[in-house]
Design a protein around this motif. Structure first.
Motif, PDB file in Angstrom:
ATOM      1  N   LYS A 127      74.314  40.741  26.211  1.00 32.23           N
ATOM      2  CA  LYS A 127      74.454  41.365  27.540  1.00 32.23           C
ATOM      3  C   LYS A 127      74.186  42.865  27.467  1.00 32.23           C
ATOM      4  O   LYS A 127      73.538  43.421  28.351  1.00 32.23           O
ATOM      5  N   VAL A 128      74.671  43.528  26.435  1.00 29.99           N
ATOM      6  CA  VAL A 128      74.427  44.967  26.264  1.00 29.99           C
ATOM      7  C   VAL A 128      72.932  45.226  26.107  1.00 29.99           C
ATOM      8  O   VAL A 128      72.373  46.145  26.718  1.00 29.99           O
ATOM      9  N   LEU A 129      72.261  44.426  25.298  1.00 25.13           N
ATOM     10  CA  LEU A 129      70.817  44.573  25.112  1.00 25.13           C
ATOM     11  C   LEU A 129      70.074  44.317  26.420  1.00 25.13           C
ATOM     12  O   LEU A 129      69.107  45.027  26.743  1.00 25.13           O
ATOM     13  N   ALA A 130      70.520  43.335  27.180  1.00 19.17           N
ATOM     14  CA  ALA A 130      69.893  43.031  28.473  1.00 19.17           C
ATOM     15  C   ALA A 130      69.980  44.227  29.410  1.00 19.17           C
ATOM     16  O   ALA A 130      69.011  44.550  30.117  1.00 19.17           O
ATOM     17  N   GLU A 131      71.110  44.892  29.435  1.00 18.51           N
ATOM     18  CA  GLU A 131      71.274  46.060  30.310  1.00 18.51           C
ATOM     19  C   GLU A 131      70.320  47.192  29.911  1.00 18.51           C
ATOM     20  O   GLU A 131      69.772  47.872  30.779  1.00 18.51           O
ATOM     21  N   LYS A 132      70.091  47.379  28.627  1.00 21.63           N
ATOM     22  CA  LYS A 132      69.159  48.394  28.164  1.00 21.63           C
ATOM     23  C   LYS A 132      67.733  48.068  28.607  1.00 21.63           C
ATOM     24  O   LYS A 132      66.972  48.950  29.006  1.00 21.63           O
ATOM     25  N   ILE A 133      67.376  46.789  28.532  1.00 20.72           N
ATOM     26  CA  ILE A 133      66.035  46.368  28.952  1.00 20.72           C
ATOM     27  C   ILE A 133      65.889  46.544  30.467  1.00 20.72           C
ATOM     28  O   ILE A 133      64.888  47.077  30.948  1.00 20.72           O
TER      29      ILE A 133
END
Length: 137
Positions: A127-133
């Motif tokens: 989820k954290v990586l998704a927010e960065k993308i």
């Protein structure tokens, strides 16, 4: 083989199963792979029901690849990826595990990849990586 509208991606498209979405429009959905080969592994799928790339109408294929490029750029920017592996498997003999055409975008190099769908990823980290993308879109 006829398209199976009960496959996991068809069910995600209908909202029956959850997904960590990073992009959606009327033709395409991009979301995080929950069994990633590398941190930031994302999938891009057309909403057109098609088992493989060979079944996808040309106009849907052309549009989908444009979104694949857009998501790849967001992964590169948002995750500071040095390289991105683009993978599309058509047919079970090629390793396709979900019978709905999809594109893998894996921020990595081929020397760093884990085995596909080997283990469930850490959902909070995904989820954290998704927010960065998404922030880079």
């Amino acid at each position: 083989m006829a398209y199976d509208d009960q496959n996991i991606f068809a069910r995600i498209l209908r909202g029956e199963l959850p997904a960590i979405k990073i992009y959606e429009d009327d033709q395409v959905l991009a979301f995080m792979d929950i069994m990633p080969q590398a941190d930031g592994h994302a999938l891009v799928i057309p909403k057109t029901p098609a088992i493989s790339l060979l079944d996808l109408p040309a106009d849907a294929a052309a549009y989908t690849i444009q979104i694949v490029q857009k998501i790849a750029k967001a992964i590169e920017t948002g995750l500071d990826a040095k390289g991105i592996v683009l993978m599309q498997l058509s047919g079970t003999a090629a390793g396709q595990t979900v019978p709905h055409v999809h594109f893998h975008l894996i921020p990595s190099s081929v020397h760093e990849l884990g085995r596909h769908a080997a283990q469930m990823g850490d959902q909070e980290k995904i989820k954290v990586l998704a927010e960065k993308i998404k922030a880079a879109l």
